[in-house]
Motif scaffolding. Structure first.
Motif, mmCIF file in Angstrom:
data_model
loop_
_atom_site.group_PDB
_atom_site.id
_atom_site.type_symbol
_atom_site.label_atom_id
_atom_site.label_comp_id
_atom_site.label_asym_id
_atom_site.label_seq_id
_atom_site.Cartn_x
_atom_site.Cartn_y
_atom_site.Cartn_z
ATOM 1 N N ALA A 1 55.512 -10.430 -43.211
ATOM 2 C CA ALA A 1 54.067 -10.693 -43.208
ATOM 3 C C ALA A 1 53.743 -11.634 -42.068
ATOM 4 N N ARG A 2 52.471 -11.665 -41.755
ATOM 5 C CA ARG A 2 51.973 -12.714 -40.867
ATOM 6 C C ARG A 2 51.189 -13.665 -41.770
ATOM 7 N N CYS A 3 51.399 -14.938 -41.583
ATOM 8 C CA CYS A 3 50.813 -15.929 -42.496
ATOM 9 C C CYS A 3 50.129 -17.019 -41.673
ATOM 10 N N ILE B 1 60.852 -5.910 -31.623
ATOM 11 C CA ILE B 1 61.047 -4.771 -30.709
ATOM 12 C C ILE B 1 60.580 -5.123 -29.298
ATOM 13 N N ASP B 2 59.856 -6.234 -29.139
ATOM 14 C CA ASP B 2 59.191 -6.521 -27.856
ATOM 15 C C ASP B 2 60.115 -7.080 -26.772
ATOM 16 N N LEU B 3 61.284 -7.549 -27.131
ATOM 17 C CA LEU B 3 62.258 -8.187 -26.202
ATOM 18 C C LEU B 3 61.648 -9.387 -25.466
ATOM 19 N N VAL C 1 52.699 2.431 -25.035
ATOM 20 C CA VAL C 1 53.808 1.938 -25.860
ATOM 21 C C VAL C 1 53.537 0.505 -26.287
ATOM 22 N N MET C 2 54.228 0.068 -27.343
ATOM 23 C CA MET C 2 54.017 -1.281 -27.874
ATOM 24 C C MET C 2 54.640 -2.360 -26.974
ATOM 25 N N GLY C 3 54.522 -3.589 -27.411
ATOM 26 C CA GLY C 3 55.122 -4.704 -26.672
ATOM 27 C C GLY C 3 54.263 -5.950 -26.656
ATOM 28 N N ARG C 4 53.155 -5.886 -27.372
ATOM 29 C CA ARG C 4 52.195 -7.005 -27.401
ATOM 30 C C ARG C 4 51.878 -7.433 -25.969
ATOM 31 N N ALA D 1 51.488 -0.047 -20.989
ATOM 32 C CA ALA D 1 51.882 -1.021 -22.008
ATOM 33 C C ALA D 1 50.673 -1.429 -22.850
ATOM 34 N N GLU D 2 50.959 -1.693 -24.124
ATOM 35 C CA GLU D 2 49.915 -2.134 -25.062
ATOM 36 C C GLU D 2 49.131 -3.345 -24.531
ATOM 37 N N GLY D 3 49.811 -4.221 -23.802
ATOM 38 C CA GLY D 3 49.154 -5.417 -23.272
ATOM 39 C C GLY D 3 48.040 -5.092 -22.290
ATOM 40 N N GLY E 1 52.122 3.883 -31.021
ATOM 41 C CA GLY E 1 51.851 3.049 -32.201
ATOM 42 C C GLY E 1 53.073 2.678 -33.025
ATOM 43 N N HIS E 2 52.855 2.527 -34.336
ATOM 44 C CA HIS E 2 53.869 1.923 -35.203
ATOM 45 C C HIS E 2 55.112 2.761 -35.420
ATOM 46 N N MET E 3 55.063 4.059 -35.066
ATOM 47 C CA MET E 3 56.297 4.850 -35.190
ATOM 48 C C MET E 3 57.439 4.220 -34.385
ATOM 49 N N GLN E 4 57.076 3.450 -33.350
ATOM 50 C CA GLN E 4 58.099 2.799 -32.518
ATOM 51 C C GLN E 4 58.863 1.721 -33.279
ATOM 52 N N ARG E 5 58.276 1.228 -34.380
ATOM 53 C CA ARG E 5 58.932 0.141 -35.116
ATOM 54 C C ARG E 5 59.810 0.640 -36.252
ATOM 55 N N GLY E 6 59.689 1.958 -36.545
ATOM 56 C CA GLY E 6 60.430 2.456 -37.703
ATOM 57 C C GLY E 6 61.729 3.139 -37.317
HETATM 58 O O1 F6P Z 1 55.670 -7.740 -32.221
HETATM 59 C C1 F6P Z 1 55.913 -6.418 -32.596
HETATM 60 C C2 F6P Z 1 54.656 -5.605 -32.496
HETATM 61 O O2 F6P Z 1 54.948 -4.276 -32.874
HETATM 62 C C3 F6P Z 1 53.980 -5.626 -31.115
HETATM 63 O O3 F6P Z 1 54.597 -4.754 -30.209
HETATM 64 C C4 F6P Z 1 52.576 -5.248 -31.478
HETATM 65 O O4 F6P Z 1 51.658 -5.799 -30.570
HETATM 66 C C5 F6P Z 1 52.380 -5.857 -32.838
HETATM 67 O O5 F6P Z 1 53.671 -6.099 -33.377
HETATM 68 C C6 F6P Z 1 51.593 -4.986 -33.787
HETATM 69 O O6 F6P Z 1 51.391 -5.676 -34.966
HETATM 70 P P1 F6P Z 1 50.780 -5.060 -36.296
HETATM 71 O O7 F6P Z 1 51.913 -4.478 -37.070
HETATM 72 O O8 F6P Z 1 50.161 -6.223 -36.960
HETATM 73 O O9 F6P Z 1 49.801 -4.007 -35.894
#
Ligand code: F6P
Ligand code: ADP
Length: 336
Positions: A76-78, A131-133, A173-176, A227-229, A254-259
């Motif tokens: 979670a984010r808190c 995942i962002d390195l 692609v993601m990466g904040r 990049a997402e940024g 999107g989020h498929m990159q995290r799974g």
């Molecule tokens: O830090 C991991 C990350 O997937 C980033 O790449 C992205 O910006 C962010 O989290 C997305 O967060 P959320 O899951 O809150 O959409």
């Protein structure tokens, strides 16, 4: 150094989940148990800590988890945890549950939380999971390898349809705020353009020229990794299509990159880093973060780690440019 021997440790995952976090949890639990420690799992990051969502963990609880994506402890984010009041309360909760050492698996934000808890007298060790390195003290973060492989495979698929329709594709692609996933995928997928927030100049005319040049050379597609940024891929696609006359589509992965199931590399690094975090606690270390540098697993003071800066490797970027749209500059090769 801790002034007493650690008996009970806790482990939590915080921030965005990352493939390999389960391998790290498993390593913390089993390394802790095998050293005679009690291990408590804390659900949902700092949120769960504040809500006392704390369970005893056995070796069996982490069976069949090393191959699973996500995090069995949830995350979670808190926002509340950024307040001193919450940090003091969290430290009291740790003491109430006998937790005298805490392993925090997450990114820089999560480490700032660990740093705050250490200031309240709880021994904390950070394990880099994102995942962002984008953690400066380490060349490797758990989840990056799986995420870039997942993204790479997805981009290959977009490329197939892009070629068939002779389109330009912008793939986000993601990466904040960081461009590592974009850079790695850009190279791995042979993208024509790679846009990363660290150095994007917002020169869209250059992109337009590159797309037109590609077409003149007979290329059937033009892949832009964005990049997402930088973001705004849909609007960018509309502008590029209007300027080039070439059909352009945006795909946001999107989020498929995290799974997904973690790669071998993520499982192995996560296992070593998780075990090392426990070893550091047993050695009486506090407010440290585990990292990987120059072929070794190492640890840093969290305060120093958070103050470090990370830069996109310039040489890697230069090579990626020379292999994509710029490669004819030197070779004058009229072919693809
Ligand atoms: O830090 C991991 C990350 O997937 C980033 O790449 C992205 O910006 C962010 O989290 C997305 O967060 P959320 O899951 O809150 O959409
Ligand atoms: P990551 O750990 O991946 O960088 P975030 O930046 O979202 O992810 O941070 C995760 C969590 O860490 C936040 O939701 C918050 O609970 C905690 N955190 C972030 N920054 C701080 C801070 N400055 N002080 C205390 N806790 C923080």
């Amino acid at each position: 150094m801790a002034d007493k021997k650690i008996k009970t440790i806790g482990v939590l995952t915080s921030g965005g989940d990352a493939p390999g976090m389960n391998a790290a949890i498993r390593a913390v639990v089993r390394r802790g148990l095998s050293n005679g420690l009690n291990v408590k799992g804390i659900y949902k990051g700092y949120n769960g800590l504040l809500n006392e969502e704390i369970i005893d963990m056995t070796a069996k609880d982490v069976s069949d988890t090393i191959e699973r994506g996500g995090t069995i402890l949830y995350t979670a984010r808190c926002l509340e945890f950024k307040t001193l009041e919450a940090q003091i309360r969290a430290a009291e909760i740790c003491r109430k549950h006998g937790i005298d050492g805490l392993v925090v698996i997450g990114g820089d934000g999560s480490f700032a939380g660990a740093q705050a808890l250490a200031a309240q007298g709880i021994n904390t060790i950070g394990v880099p999971g994102t995942i962002d390195l984008d953690i400066a003290c380490t060349e490797y973060t758990i989840g990056f390898d799986t995420a870039v492989n997942t993204a790479m495979e997805a981009i290959d698929k977009v490329r197939d349809t892009s070629t068939s329709h002779e389109r330009c594709s912008i793939i986000e692609v993601m990466g904040r705020h960081a461009g590592y996933i974009a850079l790695w995928c850009g190279i791995a997928n042979g993208a024509e353009d790679i846009l990363i927030p660290e150095n994007y100049d917002y020169d869209e005319q250059r992109l337009v020229n590159n797309i037109i040049d590609s077409r003149k050379k007979g290329k059937r597609h033009h892949i832009i990794i964005n990049a997402e940024g930088i973001g705004h891929s849909e609007a960018m696609a509309r502008r590029l299509e209007a300027a080039t006359g070439i059909e352009t589509r945006a795909t946001i992965l999107g989020h498929m990159q995290r799974g997904g199931s973690p790669t071998c590399k993520d499982r192995v690094y996560a296992s070593v880093m998780g075990a090392m975090a426990v070893d550091l606690l047993i050695q009486g270390k506090n407010c440290r973060v585990v990292g990987y540098r120059n072929g070794d697993f190492v640890d840093f003071d969290i305060n120093e780690a958070l103050a470090m800066q990370k830069k996109i490797p310039a040489y890697m970027q230069e090579v990626s440019d020379s292999l994509s749209h710029n490669y004819t500059k030197n070779t004058e090769d009229p072919e693809l």
